[in-house]
Write a protein that holds these residues in place. Structure first.
Motif, PDB file in Angstrom:
ATOM      1  N   ASN B  88      -4.471  -0.554   4.943  1.00 23.50           N
ATOM      2  CA  ASN B  88      -3.775  -0.763   3.565  1.00 23.50           C
ATOM      3  C   ASN B  88      -2.900   0.393   3.399  1.00 23.50           C
ATOM      4  OD1 ASN B  88      -4.590  -3.224   3.545  1.00 23.50           O
ATOM      5  ND2 ASN B  88      -6.373  -2.875   1.987  1.00 23.50           N
ATOM      6  N   HIS B  89      -3.490   1.623   3.309  1.00 25.92           N
ATOM      7  CA  HIS B  89      -2.983   3.014   3.059  1.00 25.92           C
ATOM      8  C   HIS B  89      -1.619   3.077   3.712  1.00 25.92           C
ATOM      9  CE1 HIS B  89      -3.539   6.634   0.733  1.00 25.92           C
ATOM     10  NE2 HIS B  89      -3.061   7.170   1.816  1.00 25.92           N
ATOM     11  N   ILE B  91       0.273   0.947   5.036  1.00 22.72           N
ATOM     12  CA  ILE B  91       1.459  -0.007   4.854  1.00 22.72           C
ATOM     13  C   ILE B  91       1.673   0.246   3.251  1.00 22.72           C
ATOM     14  CG2 ILE B  91       1.661  -2.527   3.883  1.00 22.72           C
ATOM     15  CD1 ILE B  91      -0.689  -3.230   5.994  1.00 22.72           C
ATOM     16  N   GLU B  92       0.975   0.789   2.684  1.00 24.06           N
ATOM     17  CA  GLU B  92       1.394   1.221   1.199  1.00 24.06           C
ATOM     18  C   GLU B  92       2.310   2.497   1.372  1.00 24.06           C
ATOM     19  OE1 GLU B  92       1.155   0.548  -2.910  1.00 24.06           O
ATOM     20  OE2 GLU B  92       0.134  -0.684  -1.338  1.00 24.06           O
ATOM     21  N   ALA B  94       4.034   3.204   4.314  1.00 28.06           N
ATOM     22  CA  ALA B  94       5.188   2.915   4.706  1.00 28.06           C
ATOM     23  C   ALA B  94       6.054   2.195   3.602  1.00 28.06           C
ATOM     24  CB  ALA B  94       4.792   1.880   5.670  1.00 28.06           C
ATOM     25  N   ARG B  95       5.490   1.231   2.769  1.00 30.34           N
ATOM     26  CA  ARG B  95       6.371   0.752   1.890  1.00 30.34           C
ATOM     27  C   ARG B  95       6.843   1.793   0.833  1.00 30.34           C
ATOM     28  NH1 ARG B  95       2.621  -3.084  -0.544  1.00 30.34           N
ATOM     29  NH2 ARG B  95       3.105  -4.491   1.223  1.00 30.34           N
ATOM     30  N   ASN B  96       6.255   2.624   0.392  1.00 28.63           N
ATOM     31  CA  ASN B  96       6.599   3.622  -0.479  1.00 28.63           C
ATOM     32  C   ASN B  96       7.831   4.404   0.070  1.00 28.63           C
ATOM     33  OD1 ASN B  96       4.776   3.027  -2.286  1.00 28.63           O
ATOM     34  ND2 ASN B  96       3.420   4.755  -2.010  1.00 28.63           N
ATOM     35  N   LYS B  97       7.550   4.680   1.281  1.00 29.93           N
ATOM     36  CA  LYS B  97       8.493   5.478   2.050  1.00 29.93           C
ATOM     37  C   LYS B  97       9.894   4.787   2.022  1.00 29.93           C
ATOM     38  CE  LYS B  97       8.838   8.607   5.667  1.00 29.93           C
ATOM     39  NZ  LYS B  97       8.405   8.890   7.272  1.00 29.93           N
ATOM     40  N   ALA B  98       9.736   3.347   2.500  1.00 29.82           N
ATOM     41  CA  ALA B  98      10.828   2.609   2.660  1.00 29.82           C
ATOM     42  C   ALA B  98      11.421   2.283   1.430  1.00 29.82           C
ATOM     43  CB  ALA B  98      10.549   1.001   3.378  1.00 29.82           C
ATOM     44  N   ASN B  99      10.694   2.374   0.179  1.00 24.07           N
ATOM     45  CA  ASN B  99      11.057   2.242  -0.782  1.00 24.07           C
ATOM     46  C   ASN B  99      12.176   3.372  -1.331  1.00 24.07           C
ATOM     47  OD1 ASN B  99      10.282  -0.318  -1.348  1.00 24.07           O
ATOM     48  ND2 ASN B  99       8.586   0.165  -2.732  1.00 24.07           N
ATOM     49  N   GLU B 100      11.573   4.617  -1.100  1.00 21.79           N
ATOM     50  CA  GLU B 100      12.149   5.878  -1.207  1.00 21.79           C
ATOM     51  C   GLU B 100      13.163   5.905  -0.594  1.00 21.79           C
ATOM     52  OE1 GLU B 100       9.518   9.091  -0.691  1.00 21.79           O
ATOM     53  OE2 GLU B 100       7.986   8.511  -2.050  1.00 21.79           O
ATOM     54  N   GLU B 101      13.066   5.513   0.735  1.00 21.72           N
ATOM     55  CA  GLU B 101      14.207   5.769   1.493  1.00 21.72           C
ATOM     56  C   GLU B 101      15.580   4.751   0.973  1.00 21.72           C
ATOM     57  OE1 GLU B 101      15.958   7.555   5.008  1.00 21.72           O
ATOM     58  OE2 GLU B 101      14.124   7.850   3.906  1.00 21.72           O
TER      59      GLU B 101
END
Lengths: 354, 164
Positions: B88-89, B91-92, B94-101
């Motif tokens: 989960n962490h 994914i979270e 990755a998601r955050n990173k993707a969002n940030e990116e």
């Protein structure tokens, strides 16, 4: 119907029953009085009493040795000398036998009643039967004991497995239950009296055998041995219960001590009478049933007598075991009372609630 | 009376025989029998207690096994939970990173767009300036083609200069 008339009816019934019984008793004695006829009471008493020859059947007798101690002199001879060729009692060597007793005879061959110093240690029918039974006991139990050696640690087999539960019963339910932790030292005596009485009760039921356990001399000897063992193993609290019964005021001692001392002797006395009376009574009943055939001089009575006698025999088989058990149980209770450390007075120190 | 009178001879023989038999049976029968019975009972007792002990041991082992099993189960659960959490962490993250990116890219793009826009506006402005200068030149050229108009204009300029 009210209760008064009911009890009156009961009384009448009892009277009727009683008179019937007495009539039959008179009928039984009637032919005896005429002389020469059948005398059931004589026959029965002769059979349950001791004698100097072992009569298996008429004409098949074993003449046993007579041992007399006459004022320090020992006389040993065969009891055949007391009987002539017609099996009639005759005097021999100055002695005569009458009703199973040996008397000093006078010149006419009649017994002298008040002769002193004559003691009869003869091997009578009962003594011979005693020897036979103890031989049987010794053989059987030595064989069993050897089985335990050869068959050590294994399950019992054969005769061993028949007697083992009985031995365990005597140990657990008679000795352990009534004597307590000190039971082991009484085991040999308890086992011996149990099997002695049982074997002799059963042997006494065989046709032509002696009535050993129905003889008061035998039961007296057994009871005296129980008494002696009880007194010798009695501890302080046993005697203190007799001479200073706890919980009884001191001024009752003049009553309590004699009562308690008599109590010591009544217990073996009851043992003696119980065994003697039970076994003798059984023999008398069976003999009486057979006597009926001869009293009525009728073949028709035969099956009835036999049926009743068979029933009585089965009952006697049971009584034989029961009396052996009771004698052993009560002996164990008396021993238990003698060795018990009393911490309660409810059972008055005898453990049997008397 | 005959029946209840004990005979001396029989008492004597009974006592002698019975005591002898008691002695012999005690020595040769009762003692070995009782000993054998006690020994056998003791061995049975021992066997039973050993069996009981084995049973207890088995139970202990079983309990131990159960405990181990429970522990293992707990461990597994813990590991699973941890793994799930880590997943989960991740994914979270990755998601955050993707969002940030994405945000960063959007911001970049926006900046680029703004820069472009500014450049375009500047160009438009320059072009407009050039165009107006050109137009003004053409108009001036056309206006100043007649000498009167040139005069007028020069007049104007002079007026302005004097005022200053």
């Amino acid at each position: 119907m009210n209760s008064v008339s009911k009890s009156l009816l009961m009384k009448k019934l009892f009277v009727l029953l009683f008179s019937l019984l007495t009539i039959s008793a008179y009928a039984a004695e009637a032919p005896a009085e005429e002389g020469g006829g059948f005398k059931p009471s004589d026959m029965i008493l002769h059979h349950v009493a001791d004698e100097h020859k072992w009569e298996f059947a008429h004409g098949a007798s074993l003449y046993l040795p007579v041992i007399l101690l006459d004022n320090g002199q020992v006389h040993v001879f065969s009891s055949k000398n007391f009987f002539n060729e017609h099996d009639e009692e005759v005097a021999y060597n100055g002695y005569v036998v009458e009703h199973g007793h040996i008397y000093k005879a006078n010149e006419e061959g009649e017994p002298i009643e008040d002769y002193k110093g004559l003691y009869d240690f003869s091997i009578t029918k009962n003594v011979a039967s005693l020897f036979l039974s103890v031989t049987l006991l010794l053989i059987i139990f030595c064989v069993i004991a050897r089985r335990y050696k050869t068959n050590a640690g294994k399950a019992p087999k054969g005769i061993q497995s028949f007697f083992e539960p009985i031995i365990i019963f005597v140990r657990d339910d008679i000795a352990k239950a009534n004597i307590g932790p000190k039971y082991a030292r009484y085991m040999p005596y308890l086992l011996t009296i149990f099997f002695f009485i049982w074997f002799n009760n059963l042997l006494g039921l065989m046709p032509g055998s002696a009535n050993l356990t129905g003889n008061i001399a035998v039961t007296m000897s057994l009871a005296v041995m129980t008494l002696v063992i009880t007194l010798f193993s009695a501890n302080k609290s046993y005697w203190s219960h007799i001479f200073a019964t706890p919980g009884v005021p001191w001024w009752l001692a003049p009553i309590m001590i004699p009562v308690e001392v008599i109590g010591i002797f009544t217990k073996p006395f009851s043992l003696m009478i119980r065994l003697f009376a039970n076994i003798t009574a059984g023999h008398i009943i069976i003999l009486s049933l057979f006597s009926l055939i001869f009293i009525f001089e009728s073949l028709a009575i035969g099956p009835l007598s036999v049926a009743f006698a068979v029933f009585m025999n089965f009952l006697e088989l049971f009584v034989g075991l029961l009396q052996a058990y009771i004698f052993t149980l009560l002996s164990a209770m008396y021993f238990g009372g003698a060795v018990e450390e009393h911490d309660h007075v409810e059972d008055m120190g005898y453990g049997d609630g008397h | 009376m005959e029946l209840v009178t004990p005979g001396l001879g029989l008492i004597f023989w009974q006592l002698v025989t019975f005591l002898l038999v008691l002695f012999l049976l005690t020595k040769f029968a009762w003692k070995p029998i009782m000993r054998a019975l006690n020994e056998r009972e003791a061995s049975i007792e021992n066997a039973l207690s050993a069996a009981e002990k084995a049973k207890l041991e088995m139970q202990g082992l079983k309990a131990e096994n159960e405990k181990l099993l429970a522990q293992a189960r707990l461990e597994r659960d813990r590991i699973l939970k941890e793994a799930t959490e880590a997943g989960n962490h991740m994914i979270e993250a990755a998601r955050n990173k993707a969002n940030e990116e994405g945000d960063r890219m959007i911001a970049n793009a926006r900046e680029a767009i703004n820069t472009e826009k500014r450049a375009a506006i500047a160009e438009v402005k320059n072009m407009a300036a050039a165009l107006s200068v050109e137009i003004a030149e053409r108009i001036l050229r056309k206006e100043l083609s007649n000498p009167q108009a040139q005069q007028a204009l020069a007049q104007d300029y002079i007026k302005e200069v004097t005022l200053n």
